[in-house]
Design a protein around this motif. Structure first.
Motif, mmCIF file in Angstrom:
data_model
loop_
_atom_site.group_PDB
_atom_site.id
_atom_site.type_symbol
_atom_site.label_atom_id
_atom_site.label_comp_id
_atom_site.label_asym_id
_atom_site.label_seq_id
_atom_site.Cartn_x
_atom_site.Cartn_y
_atom_site.Cartn_z
ATOM 1 N N ALA A 15 38.074 0.098 13.356
ATOM 2 C CA ALA A 15 37.360 -0.128 14.620
ATOM 3 C C ALA A 15 38.195 -0.990 15.558
ATOM 4 C CB ALA A 15 36.001 -0.776 14.352
ATOM 5 N N ASP A 16 38.721 -2.103 15.042
ATOM 6 C CA ASP A 16 39.528 -2.983 15.889
ATOM 7 C C ASP A 16 40.803 -2.287 16.348
ATOM 8 O OD1 ASP A 16 37.718 -5.057 15.744
ATOM 9 O OD2 ASP A 16 38.732 -6.064 14.077
ATOM 10 N N ALA A 17 41.396 -1.464 15.481
ATOM 11 C CA ALA A 17 42.625 -0.763 15.862
ATOM 12 C C ALA A 17 42.375 0.158 17.054
ATOM 13 C CB ALA A 17 43.161 0.036 14.675
ATOM 14 N N LEU A 18 41.282 0.904 17.014
ATOM 15 C CA LEU A 18 40.964 1.814 18.116
ATOM 16 C C LEU A 18 40.575 1.054 19.376
ATOM 17 C CD1 LEU A 18 39.074 4.508 16.059
ATOM 18 C CD2 LEU A 18 40.917 5.017 17.671
ATOM 19 N N ILE A 19 39.752 0.035 19.229
ATOM 20 C CA ILE A 19 39.298 -0.730 20.396
ATOM 21 C C ILE A 19 40.467 -1.428 21.077
ATOM 22 C CG2 ILE A 19 37.882 -2.683 21.130
ATOM 23 C CD1 ILE A 19 35.936 -1.897 18.817
ATOM 24 N N GLU A 20 41.340 -2.049 20.281
ATOM 25 C CA GLU A 20 42.495 -2.745 20.854
ATOM 26 C C GLU A 20 43.492 -1.751 21.456
ATOM 27 O OE1 GLU A 20 43.930 -5.011 17.572
ATOM 28 O OE2 GLU A 20 42.181 -6.335 17.527
ATOM 29 N N GLY A 21 43.698 -0.626 20.776
ATOM 30 C CA GLY A 21 44.621 0.369 21.301
ATOM 31 C C GLY A 21 44.154 0.944 22.632
ATOM 32 N N TYR A 22 42.844 1.067 22.768
ATOM 33 C CA TYR A 22 42.254 1.597 24.004
ATOM 34 C C TYR A 22 42.232 0.533 25.105
ATOM 35 C CZ TYR A 22 38.851 4.256 26.821
ATOM 36 O OH TYR A 22 38.203 4.952 27.807
ATOM 37 N N ASP A 56 43.795 11.758 8.497
ATOM 38 C CA ASP A 56 43.050 11.462 7.275
ATOM 39 C C ASP A 56 43.797 11.912 6.023
ATOM 40 O OD1 ASP A 56 42.744 14.194 7.541
ATOM 41 O OD2 ASP A 56 40.563 14.187 7.520
ATOM 42 N N GLU A 57 44.993 12.466 6.187
ATOM 43 C CA GLU A 57 45.791 12.877 5.030
ATOM 44 C C GLU A 57 46.871 11.854 4.696
ATOM 45 O OE1 GLU A 57 47.232 16.669 6.329
ATOM 46 O OE2 GLU A 57 45.382 17.731 5.767
ATOM 47 N N GLY A 58 46.988 10.796 5.502
ATOM 48 C CA GLY A 58 48.018 9.787 5.276
ATOM 49 C C GLY A 58 47.488 8.578 4.535
ATOM 50 N N ASP A 59 48.384 7.654 4.207
ATOM 51 C CA ASP A 59 47.961 6.422 3.549
ATOM 52 C C ASP A 59 47.258 5.512 4.551
ATOM 53 O OD1 ASP A 59 49.947 4.173 4.566
ATOM 54 O OD2 ASP A 59 51.157 5.950 4.192
ATOM 55 N N ALA A 60 46.596 4.480 4.046
ATOM 56 C CA ALA A 60 45.714 3.652 4.869
ATOM 57 C C ALA A 60 46.445 2.979 6.031
ATOM 58 C CB ALA A 60 45.027 2.610 3.999
ATOM 59 N N ASP A 61 47.620 2.397 5.774
ATOM 60 C CA ASP A 61 48.314 1.675 6.842
ATOM 61 C C ASP A 61 48.897 2.622 7.887
ATOM 62 O OD1 ASP A 61 47.708 -0.778 5.754
ATOM 63 O OD2 ASP A 61 49.590 -0.935 4.637
ATOM 64 N N THR A 62 49.389 3.777 7.437
ATOM 65 C CA THR A 62 49.895 4.777 8.387
ATOM 66 C C THR A 62 48.760 5.290 9.252
ATOM 67 O OG1 THR A 62 51.661 5.429 6.871
ATOM 68 C CG2 THR A 62 51.065 7.003 8.603
ATOM 69 N N ARG A 63 47.628 5.545 8.627
ATOM 70 C CA ARG A 63 46.444 6.014 9.369
ATOM 71 C C ARG A 63 46.027 4.988 10.406
ATOM 72 N NH1 ARG A 63 41.136 4.627 8.627
ATOM 73 N NH2 ARG A 63 39.559 6.102 9.394
ATOM 74 N N LEU A 64 46.048 3.714 10.024
ATOM 75 C CA LEU A 64 45.618 2.656 10.936
ATOM 76 C C LEU A 64 46.516 2.594 12.175
ATOM 77 C CD1 LEU A 64 43.357 0.455 10.775
ATOM 78 C CD2 LEU A 64 45.159 -1.134 10.100
ATOM 79 N N ALA A 65 47.821 2.658 11.964
ATOM 80 C CA ALA A 65 48.757 2.618 13.093
ATOM 81 C C ALA A 65 48.582 3.837 13.984
ATOM 82 C CB ALA A 65 50.189 2.541 12.570
ATOM 83 N N ALA A 119 53.122 12.848 13.356
ATOM 84 C CA ALA A 119 54.342 13.037 12.570
ATOM 85 C C ALA A 119 55.314 11.922 12.931
ATOM 86 C CB ALA A 119 54.972 14.401 12.853
ATOM 87 N N ASP A 120 55.871 11.279 11.912
ATOM 88 C CA ASP A 120 56.865 10.221 12.123
ATOM 89 C C ASP A 120 56.348 9.124 13.055
ATOM 90 O OD1 ASP A 120 58.704 11.644 10.512
ATOM 91 O OD2 ASP A 120 59.299 12.856 12.243
#
Length: 232
Positions: A182-189, A69-78, A145-146
Motif C-alpha cells: 500500500a505504501d509503495a503504491l501511494i508513495e509512487g503515485y 505477481d509472478e516475481g519475488d516479494a521485493d521485486t514485486r514491491l519495487a 522486465a528487468d
C-alpha cells in the motif's frame, strides 16, 4: 491458455507473429476493452495494440515481461512503486466519452449492509474528480522486465472514475499479499495516504459481495474472518 474471471486469453501466431487472443463472453466488457485500448494507442503508455476485433474476440499485440505477481516479494514491491507512476499518467488523461461510468459506491454500501456483512466503517469519501481509470490495476495486470514496467493489460473494466478510488483499490488489494504494498503504491503515485485509505472499507465491502455471490466458499470465509477483525 489463461482462464480469467470474465474470459480466456491465449497466444496465437498470425503470419509468423505472436499475438494475444482474448475472448470475452460479456459484450459490454469486450466493447470497453476495445474502446480503452484504441483511446490509449497514442498515449505513450505500454498497452497492447488492437490488431483485429470481432464479436467476442480481440486480437492484440503481445507485450514483453512477466506479471508482477509472478516475481519475488521485493521485486514485486519495487515494480508496484514504479507502476504507480504510470497509473498517475493514466489519470492525467481525459476519459473518452464512451467509457462506462464509475462503480456506484452508494449502491455497494447499501447492498453490503443489506447482506449483513461484517461491520465496516463505510462512508463515501469526497470526490477527487473524474479521470480515465483502468478499473482493475493489480499485480496480475501489470507486466515488468528487468525492473521496468513493460505493459498494462486487461482493460475490460476501464471507466471514467475517481483517481484516488482507483489508487486505493490497487493499494488495498496489493496490501492483502504484502502490507508494504500500500505504501509503495501511494508513495509512487504521490498521493495523500489518509485520502487513499479512506476508501479501503468500500473496497473490502465490494470484494466481500463478489465472493458472497461468486465464491469460492473458502475465499469468502477467509475474507469474512479478515473483515471481522477490521481495526476499530
Amino acid at each position: 491458455m489463461r482462464q480469467g474471471a470474465v474470459g480466456t486469453v491465449r497466444l496465437v501466431e498470425r503470419d509468423g507473429r505472436r499475438l494475444v487472443e482474448k475472448r470475452l463472453s460479456d459484450p459490454a466488457r469486450h466493447d470497453t476493452e476495445v474502446r480503452a485500448l484504441r483511446a490509449l494507442a497514442d498515449s505513450g503508455l505500454p498497452v497492447p495494440q488492437v490488431v483485429e476485433e470481432r464479436a467476442g474476440v480481440i486480437l492484440m499485440t503481445e507485450l514483453p515481461g512477466g506479471r508482477l505477481d509472478e516475481g519475488d516479494a521485493d521485486t514485486r514491491l519495487a515494480a508496484l512503486r514504479a507502476s504507480a507512476v504510470l497509473l498517475r499518467r493514466l489519470h492525467d488523461l481525459v476519459a473518452p466519452e464512451d467509457l462506462p461510468p464509475a462503480p456506484d459506491d452508494a449502491a455497494i454500501i447499501a447492498r453490503y449492509r443489506a447482506a449483513d456483512g461484517p461491520a465496516l466503517p463505510l462512508a463515501l469519501p469526497p470526490s477527487a474528480g473524474v479521470v480515465f481509470c483502468h478499473g482493475d490495476w493489480t499485480d496480475g495486470n501489470v507486466l515488468a522486465a528487468d525492473g521496468r514496467i513493460t505493459g498494462v493489460v486487461d482493460w475490460e473494466a476501464a471507466h471514467a472514475g475517481d483517481p484516488v478510488r482507483e489508487l486505493s483499490r490497487a493499494a488495498w488489494g496489493a496490501a492483502r499479499k504484502d502490507p508494504r504494498s500500500a505504501d509503495a503504491l501511494i508513495e509512487g503515485y504521490g498521493a495523500d495516504p489518509v485520502a487513499v485509505r479512506a476508501w479501503f472499507p468500500i473496497h473490502a465491502a465490494e470484494l466481500w459481495l463478489w465472493f458472497a455471490e461468486a465464491g469460492p466458499p473458502e475465499y469468502f470465509a477467509q475474507l469474512t474472518a479478515e473483515l471481522r477483525a477490521w481495526p476499530g
